[in-house]
Motif scaffolding. Sequence first.
Motif, mmCIF file in Angstrom:
data_model
loop_
_atom_site.group_PDB
_atom_site.id
_atom_site.type_symbol
_atom_site.label_atom_id
_atom_site.label_comp_id
_atom_site.label_asym_id
_atom_site.label_seq_id
_atom_site.Cartn_x
_atom_site.Cartn_y
_atom_site.Cartn_z
ATOM 1 N N UNK A 63 0.832 -1.210 0.000
ATOM 2 C CA UNK A 63 0.000 0.000 0.000
ATOM 3 C C UNK A 63 0.864 1.255 0.000
ATOM 4 N N UNK A 64 2.038 1.210 0.646
ATOM 5 C CA UNK A 64 2.937 2.363 0.597
ATOM 6 C C UNK A 64 3.463 2.585 -0.812
ATOM 7 N N UNK A 65 3.793 1.510 -1.497
ATOM 8 C CA UNK A 65 4.274 1.654 -2.876
ATOM 9 C C UNK A 65 3.199 2.229 -3.784
ATOM 10 N N UNK A 66 1.994 1.746 -3.653
ATOM 11 C CA UNK A 66 0.944 2.146 -4.575
ATOM 12 C C UNK A 66 0.376 3.530 -4.273
ATOM 13 N N UNK A 67 0.276 3.888 -2.996
ATOM 14 C CA UNK A 67 -0.355 5.154 -2.626
ATOM 15 C C UNK A 67 0.646 6.235 -2.244
ATOM 16 N N UNK A 68 1.813 5.843 -1.742
ATOM 17 C CA UNK A 68 2.717 6.821 -1.172
ATOM 18 C C UNK A 68 2.266 7.188 0.232
ATOM 19 N N UNK A 69 3.199 7.599 1.062
ATOM 20 C CA UNK A 69 2.857 7.806 2.465
ATOM 21 C C UNK A 69 1.885 8.966 2.675
ATOM 22 N N UNK A 70 2.003 10.036 1.888
ATOM 23 C CA UNK A 70 1.121 11.191 2.070
ATOM 24 C C UNK A 70 -0.324 10.829 1.741
ATOM 25 N N UNK A 116 -6.473 -0.497 1.926
ATOM 26 C CA UNK A 116 -6.416 -1.625 0.995
ATOM 27 C C UNK A 116 -7.339 -1.405 -0.195
ATOM 28 N N UNK A 117 -8.505 -0.864 0.068
ATOM 29 C CA UNK A 117 -9.433 -0.557 -1.026
ATOM 30 C C UNK A 117 -8.828 0.487 -1.960
ATOM 31 N N UNK A 118 -8.270 1.546 -1.400
ATOM 32 C CA UNK A 118 -7.720 2.610 -2.226
ATOM 33 C C UNK A 118 -6.487 2.146 -2.999
ATOM 34 N N UNK A 119 -5.717 1.238 -2.415
ATOM 35 C CA UNK A 119 -4.554 0.704 -3.124
ATOM 36 C C UNK A 119 -4.995 -0.106 -4.341
ATOM 37 N N UNK A 120 -6.066 -0.878 -4.214
ATOM 38 C CA UNK A 120 -6.578 -1.635 -5.357
ATOM 39 C C UNK A 120 -7.091 -0.704 -6.451
ATOM 40 N N UNK A 121 -7.798 0.331 -6.071
ATOM 41 C CA UNK A 121 -8.298 1.288 -7.058
ATOM 42 C C UNK A 121 -7.135 1.956 -7.781
ATOM 43 N N UNK A 122 -6.101 2.346 -7.029
ATOM 44 C CA UNK A 122 -4.938 2.987 -7.634
ATOM 45 C C UNK A 122 -4.189 2.035 -8.557
ATOM 46 N N UNK A 123 -4.236 0.733 -8.269
ATOM 47 C CA UNK A 123 -3.535 -0.273 -9.081
ATOM 48 C C UNK A 123 -4.405 -0.796 -10.218
ATOM 49 N N UNK A 124 -5.506 -0.102 -10.511
ATOM 50 C CA UNK A 124 -6.413 -0.503 -11.589
ATOM 51 C C UNK A 124 -6.979 -1.898 -11.357
ATOM 52 N N UNK A 125 -7.262 -2.208 -10.076
ATOM 53 C CA UNK A 125 -7.831 -3.507 -9.716
ATOM 54 C C UNK A 125 -9.099 -3.306 -8.895
ATOM 55 N N UNK A 126 -9.897 -2.318 -9.288
ATOM 56 C CA UNK A 126 -11.118 -2.011 -8.543
ATOM 57 C C UNK A 126 -12.094 -3.182 -8.525
#
Length: 415
Positions: A230-237, A246-256
């Motif tokens: 999740x840190x890799x996909x979203x960044x700490x900020x 976890x939900x937001x990381x999936x959305x950011x990774x185009x895995x909604x």
Amino acid sequence: MTHKPREVVTTVALGLPAVLGAGVFAGFAPAAGLAGWWVLPALAISAFAALCSAFSTADQSRAYPDVGGGYGYVRAQLGVWPARMTASAHLLGRAAMAGAVASMFGAYVVPGQPVLGALALVVATALLGAVGFRFTTGVSVLVSVVVLGVLALVVASSFSIAPVPSAGEAGTVNELVGVAGLMFVAFAGFERITAPHRGEQPHPPSVLKIAIPVLIGLSFAVHLAVGAGVLRQLGSARLALSPAPLRDALVAADAAALVPLVQVAAAVAGVAALHFVLASAHRTLTGLAEDGDLPTRLRPGALSVVVAVAAALAVVLMPLGLALGLAACSTLFYYAFTNASARVLLQNDRTWPMRTACLGLGLSVLLAMSTPVPALLISLAGLGVGTGLIGLSASVRTTLKGKREAEREHTPQGR
């Protein structure tokens, strides 16, 4: 000896649902806001503190199998007032943890009405406990498989696609120890196997000697992988602002498309973790009542209502980040007392050396004092108020009992 591997696996499976809760689903957001990527090495400190505390509770549970958890151990080893302080810290930590788990459930499963979803979970889980539902080995294995499978999908998705460049990074290394204290909540369910409740079969020391490090180590590996993903996909900020990382990381990774699976896992993990949290608080309240520190007329049903109301208040009054911080700080104070109690166990009552209890004591105090200031202040205030109220309740009960006995002595026999 031929059955030990199977027994170890069974024991670890029983413990996993208690440690895969709010920490892995929601804990990385406030942690990343404080320390950024330093949350990953901080997890190692948290895991080591949990390992030492797990050894202490396992030793004490074997020495005092019929008492109310850490409260009972401290009462037997250190006396009444330290035990009351232990109970206060534990109950405050359990209430905050219940609020955190329920809020995590609401954020993932009912994002439109997270508070209502959280309150519904508290009510439903309390009712399950009231009707006698228990997490058997089979149910625990099923929960573990579902949650671990979904977490594996989240990690794989987070590393399968390059992240969008982050606008900035949050957190500093200066918060490393404080975040280690905050992330202690990721491991705090180990008492599920180290201190079984009454009526549950205790695990042999030879099994726990392997199962405890395996449970803590597996939990550490899972949290490390999920945190890195999740840190890799979203960044700490961005992660620091996410109510459902976890939900937001999936959305950011185009895995909604996988978000419904995360919601299922959050629901399953929420029910399991909250069940163990409420049961743990209920055990401490039962021990207080049995020892006369609370009114002995309180029935198990009344105690269940008290626990559920405390969890509901935590949901309503505290945001998720504060609830996690308060849960971590109060629980660490609780383990400071239990580790101090474990230090004075006789050598022949031990499976692990006394040094583990000494390390656990030192780390618990250090990490608790390093948690975010609001959580620390509330914990200290709650510790003082709770201890005072328990002492007042015991004093009033003793006074009333003395008056009743005096009245009986002065009442004529034939009257």
